[in-house]
Each structure stands twice: as C-alpha cells, then as structure tokens.
Design a protein around this motif. Structure first.
Motif, short mmCIF file in Angstrom:
data_model
loop_
_atom_site.label_atom_id
_atom_site.label_comp_id
_atom_site.label_asym_id
_atom_site.label_seq_id
_atom_site.Cartn_x
_atom_site.Cartn_y
_atom_site.Cartn_z
N PHE A 156 41.78 -49.81 11.49
CA PHE A 156 40.93 -49.27 10.60
C PHE A 156 41.15 -50.12 9.18
O PHE A 156 42.26 -50.60 9.08
N ILE A 157 40.03 -50.76 8.93
CA ILE A 157 39.93 -51.75 8.06
C ILE A 157 39.25 -51.31 6.55
O ILE A 157 38.19 -50.59 6.78
N ARG A 158 39.83 -51.25 5.44
CA ARG A 158 39.04 -51.10 4.19
C ARG A 158 38.54 -52.22 3.49
O ARG A 158 39.41 -52.97 3.70
N PRO A 159 37.53 -52.01 2.64
CA PRO A 159 37.06 -53.26 2.02
C PRO A 159 38.31 -53.54 1.06
O PRO A 159 38.89 -52.87 0.53
N GLY A 160 38.61 -54.92 1.05
CA GLY A 160 39.59 -55.29 0.01
C GLY A 160 40.96 -55.54 0.69
O GLY A 160 41.78 -56.08 0.32
N ASP A 161 41.11 -54.92 1.90
CA ASP A 161 42.33 -55.30 2.70
C ASP A 161 42.69 -56.74 2.84
O ASP A 161 41.32 -57.35 2.92
N ILE A 162 43.78 -57.19 3.10
CA ILE A 162 43.78 -58.55 3.53
C ILE A 162 43.67 -58.81 4.89
O ILE A 162 44.29 -58.33 5.74
N VAL A 163 42.98 -59.86 5.36
CA VAL A 163 42.48 -60.23 6.70
C VAL A 163 43.13 -61.67 7.14
O VAL A 163 42.84 -62.74 6.35
#
Length: 228
Positions: A156-163
C-alpha cells in the motif's frame, strides 16, 4: 470526469536524504520486514539507485496517457509510481518520456508494467524500475487516478511516502515513520558491520548468531558429539 490531485504532503527532504544512505534491503528489515515491493520489479540498470517521494499514477493496461499527465505535474525529487495492472506486454515508457522526466528533475520511475529503449535510458542515467521490458507500443486513451493511495507491487503506497530503490529491489516507508526507520536502519548497519568484523576475526555463525541452544532444541546433532 476524473479530478487530478497535484498537491501532496511530502516527507522532509532531510528525512528522505537520511533514508537514501541505506540499502532497500536494510530499510525493509529495519522496519520489521515491511514495505518491500514485488521482487518482479527490478532496475533496468543494476547500478541505478534512488530515493524520493511517491507520486502515484494509475494507467490502464497498454495506455500511458496518465503517465504523461503525471510527468507534467510531478515535482523535482518525486518518484513516479505507475500502476498499470501488472501488464507485461507493453513498453509504456521509453527514452523520450525518460528525457522529459530527467529534464524536470524527477528522481525515478517505477512501474509494474513494461518499459523499452532500455539502452538509451541507461545512458540517460534516470533510474527506471519495471516489471518487464517490452517493445510493444501503447495508446493514450484512458483517464485514471493521480496521487491517490494505491496497492502497488503488493504494498500500500500513499502519495508522499518515501520510496527507495537499488539493485535488489524497491521498498516504501510511511512518511511519518521516516526518522524512526532511518534510526533503525543505521542501527542494523552498525550491527552487521560488527558481525562482519567478528567473522574475519575468527567468529562463527553458530556462535555469533546465538544458534547453539536453538539448534539443540530442534534436535540437531553432529558427528562431533558422537565422537566425544
């Protein structure tokens, strides 16, 4: 009608940079073995690595319309997370769009679909991670979501999470957990460095990893005990 979200909450740049010092595997382990994307998603250049804020994009399979929209709105340092249903038989990103990304300062592109022009992309120096490589073309027909939470690569990835991505794969860190994840990753790196030093000094895996009692409890025996 599809509404495009362009304003997202990004992590502090210092937190992003701090996490960038660690490998994807170290971050994954340090945060409780969470955040690792599907191992099918790999870099087209094994020397490439990146860290940045997730800018999520949903494309229809074999359709890169929303990817082009995303490139227009993304900010320097963003990582384009392009979900296209894992469709492998399409080269939805190549050297032309790669140059568009590089010119804007986009940090990387990660897709569960396919890319092409891989030689040119490697020479360009833009980190590109994909589920496949395919020369098959795409269309520009279907609207999709921009900067909405997505399930991508089984995470689950939200905009603004760090990748963070490197030769081994890609990991995602919740933006509010960035500082804690960096501290845990630093502690893990220090522990592993200490282990390596002790191995070279003559230490063994069973002793240094405290496996004697674990193996005994599981019933492991050796011919050493038989001879004594």
């Amino acid at each position: 009608m599809v509404h495009v979200t362009t304003r997202i909450e990004r992590a502090d740049v210092s937190d992003i940079a701090r996490l960038g010092a660690f490998s994807a595997a170290t971050i994954h382990e340090a945060q409780g073995r969470r955040g690792a994307l599907d191992s099918r998603i790999k870099p087209i250049d094994r020397d490439a690595s990146f860290v940045g804020s997730a800018f999520t994009v949903v494309c229809a399979p074999r359709d890169n319309l929303m990817l082009q929209v995303a490139i227009h709105y993304a900010q320097p340092g963003d990582v384009l997370i392009v979900s296209a249903g894992g469709f492998a038989e399409a080269g939805m990103f190549g050297d032309v769009l790669g140059n568009a990304c590089k010119a804007k300062g986009i940090a990387a592109l990660v897709t569960d679909s396919g890319v092409r022009d891989t030689q040119e992309l490697r020479e360009l120096g833009l980190p590109v991670f994909s589920g496949s490589v395919s020369i098959k073309g795409t269309v520009k027909e279907t609207l999709g979501a921009l900067n909405q939470p997505v399930v991508f690569g089984d995470e689950f990835i939200r905009p603004g999470d760090i990748v963070k991505g490197d030769a081994d794969g890609v990991v995602v860190v919740r933006r509010e957990e960035a500082r804690e994840a960096a501290e845990l990753a630093a502690a893990r790196d220090a522990h592993e460095a200490d282990l390596i030093q002790k191995y070279w000094a003559g230490g063994t895996t069973i002793d240094l990893c405290n496996l004697t009692e674990v193996l005994k409890a599981k019933g492991l025996t050796t011919d050493i005990e038989e001879a004594s």
